[in-house]
Design a protein around this motif. Structure first.
Motif, short mmCIF file in Angstrom:
data_model
loop_
_atom_site.label_atom_id
_atom_site.label_comp_id
_atom_site.label_asym_id
_atom_site.label_seq_id
_atom_site.Cartn_x
_atom_site.Cartn_y
_atom_site.Cartn_z
N PHE A 222 0.79 -1.20 -0.14
CA PHE A 222 -0.20 0.00 -0.14
C PHE A 222 0.86 1.10 -0.10
CE2 PHE A 222 0.78 -1.17 4.48
CZ PHE A 222 0.90 0.20 5.00
N GLN A 223 0.21 2.26 -0.12
CA GLN A 223 0.89 3.66 -0.07
C GLN A 223 0.21 4.64 0.84
OE1 GLN A 223 0.33 4.70 -4.36
NE2 GLN A 223 2.32 3.99 -4.93
N VAL A 224 1.05 5.52 1.31
CA VAL A 224 0.38 6.63 2.16
C VAL A 224 1.12 7.81 1.53
CG1 VAL A 224 -0.12 7.34 4.21
CG2 VAL A 224 0.58 4.96 3.95
N HIS A 225 0.21 8.80 1.45
CA HIS A 225 0.57 10.10 0.94
C HIS A 225 0.76 11.10 2.01
CE1 HIS A 225 -1.06 9.68 -3.34
NE2 HIS A 225 -1.71 8.68 -2.69
N ALA A 226 1.66 12.25 1.76
CA ALA A 226 1.75 13.28 2.69
C ALA A 226 0.52 13.66 2.98
CB ALA A 226 2.71 14.29 2.12
N GLY A 227 0.14 13.93 4.69
CA GLY A 227 -1.02 14.79 4.74
C GLY A 227 -2.40 13.93 4.76
N GLU A 228 -2.03 12.44 4.61
CA GLU A 228 -3.04 11.67 4.45
C GLU A 228 -3.48 11.02 5.86
OE1 GLU A 228 -4.85 8.52 1.18
OE2 GLU A 228 -2.79 8.36 1.83
N ALA B 180 2.56 11.73 7.00
CA ALA B 180 1.59 10.71 6.42
C ALA B 180 1.27 9.74 7.91
CB ALA B 180 2.34 9.71 5.46
N ILE B 181 -0.06 9.37 7.97
CA ILE B 181 -0.64 8.57 9.11
C ILE B 181 -1.22 7.56 8.78
CG2 ILE B 181 -2.28 8.78 11.00
CD1 ILE B 181 -1.52 11.97 11.32
N ILE B 182 -1.05 6.54 9.49
CA ILE B 182 -1.49 5.04 9.33
C ILE B 182 -2.35 4.80 10.44
CG2 ILE B 182 -1.21 2.58 8.64
CD1 ILE B 182 1.55 3.50 7.51
N MET B 183 -3.55 4.97 10.36
CA MET B 183 -4.49 4.51 11.97
C MET B 183 -4.86 3.08 11.71
SD MET B 183 -7.24 6.96 13.52
CE MET B 183 -8.55 6.35 12.40
#
Lengths: 311, 496
Positions: free
Chosen positions: B272-278, B445-448
């Motif tokens: 998976f990918q995470v963007h800045a500010g996401e 980038a936040i993964i919650m």
């Protein structure tokens, strides 16, 4: 809140109060006890246990324990004595002995970290093996032809401005420990490792390295004690240091350091060391038989540790 | 059994925890007890069951005034408290746990295993759960352990069972089973006191609700005659407004990418990918492997293969130290076990992840440490006496803020949050959401990971769903809803 703080304060000073009381009581009974020269010799006696107890505090703060210190002491002194009697310069032999102490401590640390042994078991193993190696190395006999080195005599028997060198070393090492544990990142890591290793690990603390360093320090301190004993006795004995781990652990416990790690202060260990020394010295002067001395010692530790418990 | 508690006062060392608290429990009802952390729910129940003694007030059981001296007395009277931290011995079997201290004995004190097993089977059948009495407790899931606690209560013929956050660690299906059991107990006339923070559950399960605030009784309502907003208002004494504050983060470039992350037997081929500010939400059932994937990213799992990229460059996280150096932060799911040194001060907890920042060649700088900790306490509104406040004595919400403070100042580029609001009361939850938003607005980038669906939906820009170690799909905000997530999480397919 203020109440709680006040009671914490008294708790914090519990061991110190016990020490002062002991000195006052024994001093009141015996004029011999309350002389400057006796206090100096008492401090000198206490330094042997003191070095070991400082190292032990580090290990216990990480949540471990080091039973091997007495054997490390014996084996490092044996090496040092044989180096000296073999003609090596005394200074070099001493430095080597300290390094060997570090190595022996690291080995215990390796068993605990990489070997995943419980500290009690790991150091029980090293304690047994090092003692056996001492016996083998010395063939069960003392090494005593250490020559007439000034340096060797100085370490254990020398004085500076009337104060015994071991006492000066003891105070210097104490200051170093206070600094390292209270003021450095390494000190923080030691406490964190013992307080909650999972949390510490996730916060980027290298748990294994921290523990190994603690055991290495403990090994080194045992070697320091050994050198002072070697100097005082003028010979290395295969049974040297037998049971010293217990006095050191007792001193740490007297200081209120948690055996689960994470909590404790080095100055309190210092007080614990002094309590044991005062008891040993004072009871001797009072002429209490050595059988009773042990009982009294146990009793004092019990009272001190119980008064130190929370609530 | 009917219980009435009236005008209960209790203080600990001058600190009033209960001020005229109370409630009335009817025969055969499920009664929710709600309030923010520190409102006094658990204390009130501990007074009822004899763990604490009250300073003032009356406790009436079926009209008779009682005062149990200890939990055993309460148990004999038919009142059992099932604590949040389950009271089980993990190395013993189900049977041994259930009969602990009340073993059926033959002569000479020898245990009658046959009789005990028979009894255990009978009770487990009554509960309708399929557990082998000979299994060790640590082989059971948390849900099953909970069932054993209920079985223990039934064994002493409890008329009142108090449950403290029973679903905090349960999976969706385990929760369903628990609700069935609780409902059938009610039909048999057993009364249940149900303490929980989960509003949805309470409205699904309970008959009435009593609200406490700051140790005082606020009111009792029939569930049918109230709604969530009403309850929240009573709990915090004011309107809370939007539960999930709005975020104005600009979603930027891809910062973080995981390719083919695999740990045999745990999870497979996760990309998976995470963007800045996401904020990327991670949903799934308990045990789906969400936490393990996060631990793997942070270098805290053995035998992991796959590739991790930060700003397009490949990074290796062999252990947490490397992960931190690479700019990753990790707020773990269990702050008491992994997040904090509970017996240490706020200061030492915040410092430990920031040692490099507050020291020079290994020597701590008191000024920069004080400044850092002060900043943390102020910026995150940690309620405490000061930097030396022991974390043990902080509320759940404030403890969690300490964990956040610890990580925020490591300046992570990617921050992983695992159940960031578990066991945190509503007011503090909203504050934590605001903290998360601020971080996102700064471009982190936040993964919650979260088991609370409303939270995932309220906070995430995209939601990734994991099932049995396999990534089932990533839903955009528009397509993410409770139904779609549950379909993916339970193994169904979405209709295109």
């Amino acid at each position: 809140m203020n109440n709680k703080k006040a009671s914490n304060y008294i708790q914090d000073l519990g061991a110190l109060i016990a020490l002062v009381l002991l000195v006052l009581i024994i001093g009141a009974i015996s004029p011999e006890f309350r002389t400057v020269s006796n206090f100096l010799s008492l401090l000198r006696q206490s330094s042997i246990n003191g070095f070991i107890a400082f190292g032990m505090t580090c290990v216990i703060l990480t949540g471990g324990i080091d039973l091997s210190v007495g054997s490390v002491l014996a084996l490092t002194t044996a090496f040092c004595a044989s180096f000296i009697s073999g003609g090596m310069p005394v200074g070099l032999a001493m430095i080597l002995a300290l390094l060997i102490g570090v190595a022996f401590g690291l080995l215990s640390g390796l068993l605990v970290t990489k070997g995943r042994l419980q500290p009690f078991i790991a150091t029980l193993i090293t304690m047994t093996v090092y003692r056996g190696l001492t016996m083998i190395f010395m063939d069960g006999k003392p090494i005593s032809n250490l020559g007439d080195s000034f340096l060797l005599k100085l370490v254990g028997k020398g004085n500076l401005f009337g104060i015994p060198i071991p006492v000066i070393l003891f105070l210097i090492v104490f200051a170093i420990f206070v600094f390292v544990l209270e003021k450095t990142t390494f000190g923080r890591r030691i406490y964190a490792t013992g307080s909650n290793w999972k949390s510490a690990k996730l916060a980027g603390v290298n748990i294994d390295m921290t523990k190994m360093a603690a055991y290495a320090i403990s090994g080194c301190m045992a070697a320091v004690s050994g050198l002072i004993l070697l100097s005082r006795l003028g010979s290395a004995q295969p049974t040297l240091g037998d049971g010293y781990e217990l006095d050191a652990i007792a001193a740490v416990a007297l200081g209120g350091t948690s055996m689960n790690g994470g909590r404790g202060r080095i100055w309190k260990t210092f007080v614990g060391v002094l309590i044991i020394a005062v008891l040993n010295n004072g009871l001797n002067i009072l002429g209490v038989s050595s059988y009773y001395q042990d009982v009294v010692k146990g009793f004092v530790i019990l009272v001190a540790v119980m008064s130190d418990q929370k609530r | 059994m009917q219980i009435e508690m009236r005008g209960i006062d209790k203080s600990f060392g001058g600190n009033a925890v209960l001020k005229s608290a109370g409630f009335l429990l009817d025969h055969g009802e499920i009664h929710a007890l709600m309030g923010e952390n520190g409102a006094g729910k658990s204390t009130l129940m501990k007074i009822l069951t004899g763990v604490y003694t009250k300073d003032a007030g009356t406790v009436l059981v079926d009209g008779q005034e009682v005062c149990y001296k200890n939990p055993q007395e309460a148990e004999q009277a038919g009142i059992v408290f099932i604590h949040q931290e389950l009271n089980v011995l993990f190395d013993l079997t189900v049977e041994e746990n259930m009969f602990l201290g009340k073993e059926i004995k033959k002569s000479f004190g020898i245990c009658d295993k046959k009789a005990m097993r028979h009894e255990v089977r009978k009770i487990l059948d009554r509960l309708g759960v399929d557990i082998d009495p000979g299994q060790r407790m640590n082989e059971l899931s948390v849900g099953q352990q909970q069932m054993i606690e209920i079985a223990k209560a039934l064994m002493v013929d409890a008329q009142v069972i108090i449950m403290d956050e029973p679903t905090a660690a349960l999976t969706q299906s385990e929760t369903t089973v628990l609700f069935q059991v609780v409902n059938s107990l009610r039909e048999k006339g057993v009364s249940i006191v149900y303490i929980s923070h989960r509003m949805e559950e309470i409205f699904e399960l309970c008959d009435r609700i009593t609200i406490l605030r700051d140790g005082s009784y606020i009111g009792t309502k029939k569930i049918k005659e109230t709604d969530m907003n009403d309850v929240v208002k009573m709990m915090i004494g004011r309107e809370i407004g939007e539960r999930y504050p709005a975020r104005e983060a600009k979603i930027g470039e891809v910062v973080f990418e995981v390719k083919g992350l695999t740990c045999p037997g745990v999870f497979e081929n996760v990309s998976f990918q995470v963007h800045a500010g996401e904020v990327l939400g991670v949903s799934g059932l308990m045990g789906a492997g969400r936490t393990e994937i996060m631990q793997a990213i942070f270098g805290n799992m053995p035998n992991v293969s796959g590739e991790i990229y930060l700003n397009g460059a490949r990074i290796q996280n062999k252990n947490p130290q490397e992960a931190m150096k690479n700019g990753i932060g990790f707020i773990t799911e269990d702050r008491k076990v992994e997040g904090l040194m509970l017996e240490e001060s706020i200061m030492k907890n915040i410092s430990i992840a920031n040692l490099g920042k507050i020291s020079k060649s290994g020597i701590l700088s008191k000024e920069s440490e004080d400044a850092l900790v002060k900043r943390g306490i102020e910026e995150l509104h940690i309620k405490c006496f000061g930097p030396q406040h022991e974390c043990n004595n902080l509320s759940g919400g404030n403890q969690q803020k300490v964990v956040f403070a610890k990580w925020i100042y490591t300046d992570p580029k990617v921050l992983i949050l695992d159940e960031p609001t578990r066991g945190v009361d509503i007011g503090a939850k909203k504050e934590i959401y605001s903290i998360i938003n601020e971080l996102a607005e700064k471009g982190v980038a936040i993964i919650m990971v979260s088991s609370e669906l409303p939270e995932v939906l309220g906070m995430s820009d995209r939601v990734m769903v994991v099932r049995e170690g396999v990534l089932r799909g990533i839903l955009h905000k528009e397509e993410a809803n409770q139904e779609n997530i549950m379909i993916l999480a339970t193994g169904g397919e979405l209709n295109e």
